[in-house]
Design an enzyme around this catalytic site. Structure first.
Site, PDB file in Angstrom:
ATOM      1  N   HIS A 299      44.309  47.807  34.142  1.00  0.00           N
ATOM      2  CA  HIS A 299      45.092  47.138  35.178  1.00  0.00           C
ATOM      3  C   HIS A 299      46.072  48.076  35.862  1.00  0.00           C
ATOM      4  O   HIS A 299      46.447  47.863  37.011  1.00  0.00           O
ATOM      5  CB  HIS A 299      45.788  45.896  34.609  1.00  0.00           C
ATOM      6  CG  HIS A 299      44.827  44.771  34.450  1.00  0.00           C
ATOM      7  ND1 HIS A 299      44.209  44.505  33.269  1.00  0.00           N
ATOM      8  CD2 HIS A 299      44.321  43.910  35.363  1.00  0.00           C
ATOM      9  CE1 HIS A 299      43.361  43.507  33.432  1.00  0.00           C
ATOM     10  NE2 HIS A 299      43.415  43.130  34.692  1.00  0.00           N
TER      11      HIS A 299
ATOM     12  N   GLU B  64      33.221  36.076  34.183  1.00  0.00           N
ATOM     13  CA  GLU B  64      33.530  37.410  33.662  1.00  0.00           C
ATOM     14  C   GLU B  64      33.193  37.526  32.181  1.00  0.00           C
ATOM     15  O   GLU B  64      33.525  38.513  31.540  1.00  0.00           O
ATOM     16  CB  GLU B  64      34.995  37.772  33.921  1.00  0.00           C
ATOM     17  CG  GLU B  64      35.986  36.747  33.424  1.00  0.00           C
ATOM     18  CD  GLU B  64      37.437  37.087  33.768  1.00  0.00           C
ATOM     19  OE1 GLU B  64      37.716  38.232  34.134  1.00  0.00           O
ATOM     20  OE2 GLU B  64      38.278  36.184  33.642  1.00  0.00           O
TER      21      GLU B  64
ATOM     22  N   ASP C 204      35.606  42.676  33.396  1.00  0.00           N
ATOM     23  CA  ASP C 204      35.430  42.112  32.058  1.00  0.00           C
ATOM     24  C   ASP C 204      33.961  41.856  31.747  1.00  0.00           C
ATOM     25  O   ASP C 204      33.531  42.032  30.609  1.00  0.00           O
ATOM     26  CB  ASP C 204      36.256  40.825  31.905  1.00  0.00           C
ATOM     27  CG  ASP C 204      37.708  41.154  31.593  1.00  0.00           C
ATOM     28  OD1 ASP C 204      37.940  42.060  30.782  1.00  0.00           O
ATOM     29  OD2 ASP C 204      38.606  40.541  32.194  1.00  0.00           O
TER      30      ASP C 204
ATOM     31  N   CYS D 188      34.890  39.835  42.535  1.00  0.00           N
ATOM     32  CA  CYS D 188      36.255  40.312  42.707  1.00  0.00           C
ATOM     33  C   CYS D 188      36.610  41.436  41.732  1.00  0.00           C
ATOM     34  O   CYS D 188      37.721  41.929  41.733  1.00  0.00           O
ATOM     35  CB  CYS D 188      37.262  39.171  42.593  1.00  0.00           C
ATOM     36  SG  CYS D 188      37.302  38.458  40.945  1.00  0.00           S
TER      37      CYS D 188
HETATM   38  C1  PEP Z   1      37.564  41.234  36.225  1.00  0.00           C
HETATM   39  O1  PEP Z   1      37.565  41.085  35.003  1.00  0.00           O
HETATM   40  O2  PEP Z   1      36.636  41.775  36.854  1.00  0.00           O
HETATM   41  C2  PEP Z   1      38.720  40.787  37.035  1.00  0.00           C
HETATM   42  C3  PEP Z   1      38.665  40.782  38.351  1.00  0.00           C
HETATM   43  O3  PEP Z   1      39.850  40.423  36.380  1.00  0.00           O
HETATM   44  P1  PEP Z   1      40.855  41.481  35.708  1.00  0.00           P
HETATM   45  O4  PEP Z   1      40.456  42.861  36.177  1.00  0.00           O
HETATM   46  O5  PEP Z   1      42.226  41.130  36.133  1.00  0.00           O
HETATM   47  O6  PEP Z   1      40.621  41.283  34.255  1.00  0.00           O
HETATM   48 MG    MG Z   2      39.057  39.861  34.029  1.00  0.00          MG
END
Ligand code: PEP
Ligand code: MG
Length: 537
Positions: free
Chosen positions: A187, A428, A452, A499
């Site tokens: 993140h 995910e 994920d 996303c």
């Molecule tokens: C993902 O897991 O692809 C996602 C968009 O959520 P995050 O990266 O915040 O876990």
């Molecule tokens: Mg995620």
């Protein structure tokens, strides 16, 4: 001149001075001091500085979020004037201890006292005591609020950065990040991308005080960090940086144009955000909407839960700024690498597969309901949609929908107006992708979280830098799960987007279009790049 290799998280070039960022949670050490009077003066000086900081924070908050929320800084200032607290610190200094240690002793004593009270309001003051004490300790130890003490923008170099640390940093002070640890899907890397900063993770440097302040170059195209570049290298980098800026200007010509292939296939290109302030870049880069608002960032870097009112103001502000364009708010995805002390989460062996995201929300509905109320109230000010993270079953969605309908009923009775809100889920987990035919009957849309989904499908910890080079993000298992999810969505007449970070991988744009993906949501810095890729097909 010294060259180091790292893993680039954003293509670009930065030239500037190095700032070595050290962890904020500086460990207080007890030392013996010889002059208690001098040490008390040092403590009093730090308290005065803390009060000045709090007055500034009060003024800022008053302008940005209103008096209700600004009040807390006034309360903190008053706490720093409390004689009992000040005397408690001074009495420890009188025993010959350093001020940092004396403050930490008083902090534990007072926080413990508040935490033991029956009254919920008084209990919560324990967090305030910790907050003001930490502020004073940071001042004494010369650690600034956001960890960056600089008048001009710098290249921030660190062992590692947590999302909480990154989210608190002032973007205007940063040219680039370079970290020794970290992976490109963490993140922190995602935040660097949303800040549009050329950055490197997993960089093989040895951190030392010596490098502080030296001129350096971050080359995000070639994954290189160069300290004290010689004149030729520096000239070359500056020329390449100018070329990069010129290329960005050329891409800017695509603003206002459609995301359409030459044979007429249209796709939504949306943006991912983590903070309200990220919306500026989203508008600047001309995204069609916000495909992922990582709402958990509103919960990071603070000492207590954001209230309904506070969250309402944040969501309303994003919706208003987007002027009717869709904003998909993902409910709280706390846990794993996004840690927040005040949730009191127990340490876990496998936090990525542990008590996180929707699991916490369904287990602690009071937290979930506060957030849902805030989003539904804000929905009157734009086009809001909500999606839920880490879904693995139909049962979870049904439980969520029951809570949502109760929240809506309550708000209606209380006289709030609300907009139409689409409800979707993040796909995910492999489980969600495999049962996407059933899940599609329950919701309005799917948003595929490839970060994920990749981690769980390939059993590759997204935080583990050692696995990054061997992790095949184009693995057929991932692509088949995406295709299956999109097909199942369309069979039930709902839309499906991506996303996760893979959405910005332009080597796959054609594949995603062929699969029928309806929306790609990427960091603001990648919007025009993806638009170009779509238009080039
Ligand atoms: C993902 O897991 O692809 C996602 C968009 O959520 P995050 O990266 O915040 O876990
Ligand atoms: Mg995620």
């Amino acid at each position: 001149m010294k060259k180091y290799n790292g893993k680039s998280v954003l293509k670009g070039i930065a030239v500037g001075r190095i700032y070595w960022y050290r962890k904020q949670n500086y460990e207080v050490v007890k030392t013996q001091i010889s002059d208690c009077e001098d040490e008390k003066k040092r403590f009093e000086g730090a308290v005065e500085t803390a009060k000045v900081q709090l007055s500034e924070l009060y003024e800022d908050a008053l302008k940005n979020v209103g008096e209700d929320h600004a009040m807390i800084f006034d309360v903190h200032k008053m706490m720093l004037e409390d004689d009992d607290y000040l005397d408690a610190v001074k009495s420890v200094i009188n025993e010959g201890c350093n001020a940092e240690y004396a403050v930490s002793v008083a902090m534990e004593q007072f926080a413990g006292m508040f935490a033991a009270m029956d009254d919920e309001y008084m209990k919560a003051r324990a967090a305030d005591i910790r907050d003001i004490s930490q502020r004073v300790i940071n001042i004494l130890a010369d650690i600034s609020e956001d960890g960056i003490q600089t008048k001009w923008p710098v290249i921030v170099v660190a062992e590692d950065l947590t999302p909480s640390e990154t989210v608190k940093m002032d973007k205007n002070k940063i040219l680039a990040f370079v970290t020794v640890k970290g992976s490109s899907n963490s993140h922190t890397a995602i935040l660097a991308r949303s800040m549009n900063l050329p950055s490197l993770v997993n960089t093989q440097i040895e951190l030392s005080e010596e490098m502080n302040g030296k001129i350096a170059v971050v080359d995000g195209f070639n994954g290189q960090f160069i300290i004290e570049p010689d004149e030729d290298v520096l000239d070359d980098m500056i020329a390449r940086k100018n070329q990069w800026v010129a290329d960005l200007e050329a891409l800017a010509q695509l603003k206002g144009k459609e995301n359409i292939t030459s044979d007429g296939r249209k796709i939504n290109v949306y943006a991912n955000i983590g903070k309200v302030s990220d919306v500026e870049a989203v508008i600047e880069e001309d995204a069609g909407g916000i495909g992922l608002f990582r709402s958990e960032f509103l919960y990071l870097g603070r000492n207590d839960f954001p209230s309904e009112e506070e969250q309402f103001k944040s969501y309303k502000s994003v919706l208003e700024k987007m002027e009717g364009k869709k904003v998909i708010i993902r409910t709280l995805d706390i846990g794993a690498d996004k840690k927040v002390d005040y949730f009191n989460l127990e340490p876990e062996e496998n936090p990525a597969m542990g008590y996180r995201a929707i699991r916490i929300c369904l287990d602690r509905p009071e937290i979930f309901i506060t957030q849902l109320r805030a989003i539904y109230r804000a929905s009157a000010y734009g086009t809001a949609a909500i999606m839920f993270p880490m879904i693995v079953s139909v049962d979870e969605i049904r439980r969520i929908k029951e809570i949502v309908s109760q929240v809506k009923k309550d708000l209606e009775l209380e006289g709030y107006s609300m907009g139409e809100v689409e409800l979707g889920i993040m796909v995910e987990t492999p489980a969600a992708a495999v049962i996407s035919d059933e899940l599609a009957k329950e919701v309005d849309f799917f948003s595929i979280g490839t970060n994920d989904l990749t981690q769980y499908t390939l059993a590759v910890d997204r935080q583990n830098q050692k696995l990054e080079s061997t992790c095949d993000t184009h693995h057929p298992a991932i692509l088949r799960l995406i295709e299956m999810t999109v097909k199942n969505a369309h069979k039930e007449g709902i839309w499906a987007g991506i996303c996760g970070e893979l959405a910005a991988d332009t080597d796959l744009t054609r594949t995603f279009l062929d699969m029928g993906v309806d929306e790609l949501s990427v960091s603001a810095s990648n919007i025009l790049k993806v638009r170009k890729a779509v238009r080039d097909i």
